[in-house]
Design an enzyme around this catalytic site. Structure first.
Site, short mmCIF file in Angstrom:
data_model
loop_
_atom_site.label_atom_id
_atom_site.label_comp_id
_atom_site.label_asym_id
_atom_site.label_seq_id
_atom_site.Cartn_x
_atom_site.Cartn_y
_atom_site.Cartn_z
N ASP A 292 1.23 -0.98 0.21
CA ASP A 292 -0.09 -0.27 0.05
C ASP A 292 1.41 1.01 -0.10
O ASP A 292 2.32 0.85 0.08
CB ASP A 292 -1.18 -0.17 1.04
CG ASP A 292 -2.02 0.69 0.67
OD1 ASP A 292 -1.89 1.35 0.07
OD2 ASP A 292 -3.08 0.75 1.62
C1 BGC Z 1 -5.10 3.54 -0.12
C2 BGC Z 1 -5.04 2.20 -0.79
C3 BGC Z 1 -5.19 2.78 -2.76
C4 BGC Z 1 -3.72 3.43 -2.00
C5 BGC Z 1 -3.08 3.63 -3.97
C6 BGC Z 1 -3.93 3.94 -0.16
O1 BGC Z 1 -3.64 5.20 0.62
O2 BGC Z 1 -5.15 2.90 1.24
O3 BGC Z 1 -6.70 1.96 -0.74
O4 BGC Z 1 -5.04 2.05 -3.43
O5 BGC Z 1 -3.90 4.26 -1.68
O6 BGC Z 1 -4.25 5.38 -4.29
#
Ligand code: BGC
Length: 761
Positions: A292
């Site tokens: 993530d």
């Molecule tokens: C979130 C993810 C997301 C990623 C990219 C993160 O902050 O937890 O779910 O896919 O950002 O935007």
């Protein structure tokens, strides 16, 4: 656009790439041998580059990147130090960024472009929690396939969805992104969404690779506070959290995203047990795991790594293949391999997985295959896509209360007052995580009702303002609690009308990432508005618009009719009007329990019994609250219809089964009302004594059926020992012989009861 001009000015597009156009997708074997050939030619630096992912610097879904400026990033792409990008959207922008990689790097390896297409790309569908209320996985498959159609036409090959985190805590803002509290329902929706995004063939330009997230247990953050600690047992992990992930992987999900949270001291990103033992080992997952946003870098903040190099060491060993915005692999992996701390084979394994998905997508045949401006223009926000959104919107609505058949409303012969800021809002229904939705592009409830009645002027009063200032993805909201202007006007209108339809609930950015709340009551002056209006007109239909279960205990005691209309996407208002005026008979069921108060959370139907579940002795020493019932306001699976259904004649084909045998449980459902309607018939089972304690009920099947007035249908569920299997004391998946109860009914709290025995072979 400015950035694209910069790219053009920098002359990045001089080399012309000649793609080899593959007519059909390569077989797995061909792909594997191509991957190995390419891998054998790669330097360590090129391999590490494949593991590095950056966001575009002009659209961000997380904290601002610290690692490199835009210019440095562009140079890195040209040197083969970036294997993937997120947040680059549009056929032209993706093409231009792709060219940097393909035309400048030694091996011309294309990047893979990902984006958060959670519930639509530009045509917005209901938020995932809402869509789960349809109890129609097929609907989610369809909406995901339309989302894929639009996203892929816009240059993208990869979505960071579905989010399949089981969530039991309404305080957690991201509850809107998943399918609710139940592993069985969640698994059905997880698989359906993967199939919708990916179709049958990843190389088809109308599909995108799915990314199941967040692996794992992110929905169990302590006290519902986003990014917080998780401490759950292996049993809860296996029996509750992981089933939807497994279902998604079995459905062919190409990628998995790990999670921000730790579990029992080990952050998911550094969790070998999760990523290597379970996902890649037990489940045989051959795609790749993306971290993530900076979750590898956050290993330092969690306190398990002292610097980026140590964080990279932990993450690569644990099976995190791609580093999203962490700058850790690019910083530390080279040194780690050179010093022997990381075996290059680990890097190879990660690269192999990423190349495999790039090959499956057909990016090596034509890295620009998704970049077709004509298709982009033609296939986004079309009439057909909006029609799917409308169908999804009305099918996601749940009728919570309807005393004296106040609903459906009459289009004529009744004066209707529409009240509340959310009623006229054209933006809130688009929901959080709204990808490329155009601000203010939803059909409002007011517009939907105007269209349904054919009356361009229906009586509307806003009431007090709800949110102070514009709401936005990146900002904290503040609610108006002082300015009461608009209240009198709303009361006056209510007074002279036959019926009031009042929209209440949440702004879309009250939910989503980073939006945890300690209070789940109506915010601002909404309760005051309801009270004042109800004082002058009791015929109030409340239309809830929200992204989490909210505490409407007070309102539920008074309002004669309530519909749960969530954040329903582009066609929200039309979907709501379809239901309000009875053009569609609502059939949604809650995918999550609605608490009576925030103090009850986490609250979920499939809880354990405890040693003192009831007030047997008439004293205080039992599992309860002294100030409030422990039952939810509305249970999981709950939802009414404009007609009524009667369940009768539960029959089991046998009183016992042995492993391998099948048991049929049949019930008769009759439409006893005056309207045709659909009912979701639900099967729950309880294992009475296990090697570990078992939930008081578990959903094991459901069927949505349509019945004409007076019509009866028999519904049969087939049960075998595999439906009874769980991870017991030895953490092995198997059914344990013994006594079982089952219920077939209209929600998790009501149903006809039966019993059977699972005997040993
Ligand atoms: C979130 C993810 C997301 C990623 C990219 C993160 O902050 O937890 O779910 O896919 O950002 O935007």
């Amino acid at each position: 656009m400015k950035k694209l001009m910069l790219l053009i000015a920098l002359g990045f597009f001089s080399f012309s790439f000649k793609p080899t156009m593959g007519n059909k997708s390569s077989t797995d074997q061909e792909i594997e041998s191509k991957v190995e050939q390419l891998l054998s030619k790669m330097t360590l630096a090129e391999k590490i580059g494949q593991l590095n992912q950056y966001t575009s610097r002009w659209e961000m879904t997380g904290p601002a990147p610290k690692g490199s400026s835009e210019q440095q990033m562009l140079e890195m792409i040209k040197k083969g130090q970036v294997g993937s990008m997120l947040n680059v959207t549009g056929a032209v922008a993706v093409r231009n960024a792709q060219k940097l990689a393909v035309e400048n790097t030694r091996l011309h390896i294309p990047m893979i472009f990902g984006y958060d297409v959670i519930h639509g790309y530009r045509t917005m569908f209901p938020i995932p929690l809402a869509e789960a209320a349809s109890w129609e996985p097929e609907l989610a498959r369809k909406s995901s396939s339309v989302a894929a159609l639009e996203a892929s036409a816009s240059g993208l090959q990869w979505t960071f969805a579905p989010m399949v985190d089981i969530a039991r805590d309404a305080r957690w803002g991201r509850i809107m992104e998943g399918a609710g509290e139940d592993p069985y329902l969640g698994s059905q929706f997880a698989a359906a969404r993967v199939k919708g995004f990916q179709g049958d063939d990843l190389s088809d330009i109308h599909t995108v690779a799915a990314c199941v997230k967040h692996f794992a247990a992110y929905g169990f953050v302590e006290s519902g506070r986003d990014y917080n600690t998780v401490d759950i047992s292996e049993s809860t992990l296996r029996n509750v959290v992981l089933p939807p992930f497994k279902a998604a992987v079995d459905a062919g999900a190409a990628t998995v995203m790990n999670a921000f949270n730790e579990i029992g001291g080990t952050p998911s990103t550094a969790n070998t047990h999760l990523q290597r033992d379970i996902l890649k080992g037990e489940w045989g997952f051959d795609g790749f795991v993306v971290s993530d946003w900076n979750s590898i870098g956050e290993l330092i903040v969690h306190g398990v790594a002292k610097d980026k190099t140590e964080a990279a060491n932990l993450a690569i060993h644990a099976g995190s293949d791609m580093d999203m915005e962490g700058n850790c692999y690019i910083t530390g992996l080279n040194e780690l391999v050179q010093s022997g701390k990381v075996d290059e084979k680990l890097v190879d394994d990660a690269v192999r997985r990423i190349l495999r998905i790039k090959y499956r997508l057909g990016l090596f045949d034509d890295p620009y295959k998704y970049c077709d401006e004509k298709r982009e223009k033609e296939s986004i926000l079309t009439k057909e896509n909006l029609a799917v959104a409308r169908e999804a919107a009305r099918r996601s609505i749940v009728l919570l209360k309807n005393e004296n058949n106040l609903l459906p409303l009459k289009k004529d012969g009744q004066t209707i007052a529409i009240i509340g800021e959310l009623a006229a809002d054209k933006d809130v229904p688009l929901g959080s995580w709204r990808a490329k939705a155009l601000t203010g592009s939803a059909v409002s409830m007011l517009e939907g009702m105007q269209a349904a009645t054919g009356k361009s002027t229906v009586a509307y009063a806003r009431g007090p303002k709800y949110v102070d200032g514009p709401s936005a993805f990146t900002a904290e909201l503040s609610f108006n609690t002082t300015d009461r202007s608009g209240l009198d006007e709303a009361v006056a209108l209510a007074k002279k009308s036959d019926v009031v339809v009042m929209a209440l609930g949440e702004n879309c950015f009250q939910t989503g990432e980073g939006r945890s709340q300690t209070d789940i009551k109506l915010k601002g002056l909404q309760q005051d508005l309801f009270d004042a209006v109800y004082a002058v007109n009791k015929n109030v239909v409340v239309v809830l618009m929200n992204g989490r279960p909210i505490d409407i205990t007070e309102i539920a005691q008074k309002a004669p009719a309530i519909i749960e209309a969530w954040h329903l996407g582009s066609e929200s208002g039309n979907g709501i009007a379809d239901v309000l005026f009875g053009n569609y008979n609502p059939a949604g069921k809650l995918p999550i329990s609605f608490p009576r108060a925030v103090g009850q959370v986490p609250i979920y139907y499939n809880h354990k019994n405890s040693g003192r579940p009831t007030n047997g002795e008439g004293n205080v020493f039992w599992s309860h609250y002294t100030d409030l019932s422990k039952e939810p306001l509305f249970p999981f699976g709950y939802g009414l219809s404009y007609t009524t259904f009667e369940y009768s004649n539960l029959k089991l084909s046998s009183g016992s089964i042995t492993p391998g045998e099948k048991l049929q449980a049949t019930v008769t459902v009759k439409n006893t009302g005056n309207l045709a309607g659909e009912e979701v018939v639900q099967l729950y089972i309880r294992d009475l004594a296990g090697s570990i304690t078992r939930p008081v009920k578990e959903l094991k099947g459901f069927r949505k059926i349509m019945l004409q007035p007076g019509e009866s249908k028999e519904v049969t569920f087939t049960i075998s020992d595999s439906d009874l299997a769980f991870y017991g004391a030895d953490l092995k998946l198997k059914a344990e012989p013994g006594d079982f109860k089952l219920w077939i009914g209209t929600n998790s709290a009501e149903g006809l009861e039966g019993a059977f025995v699972l005997k040993q072979n």
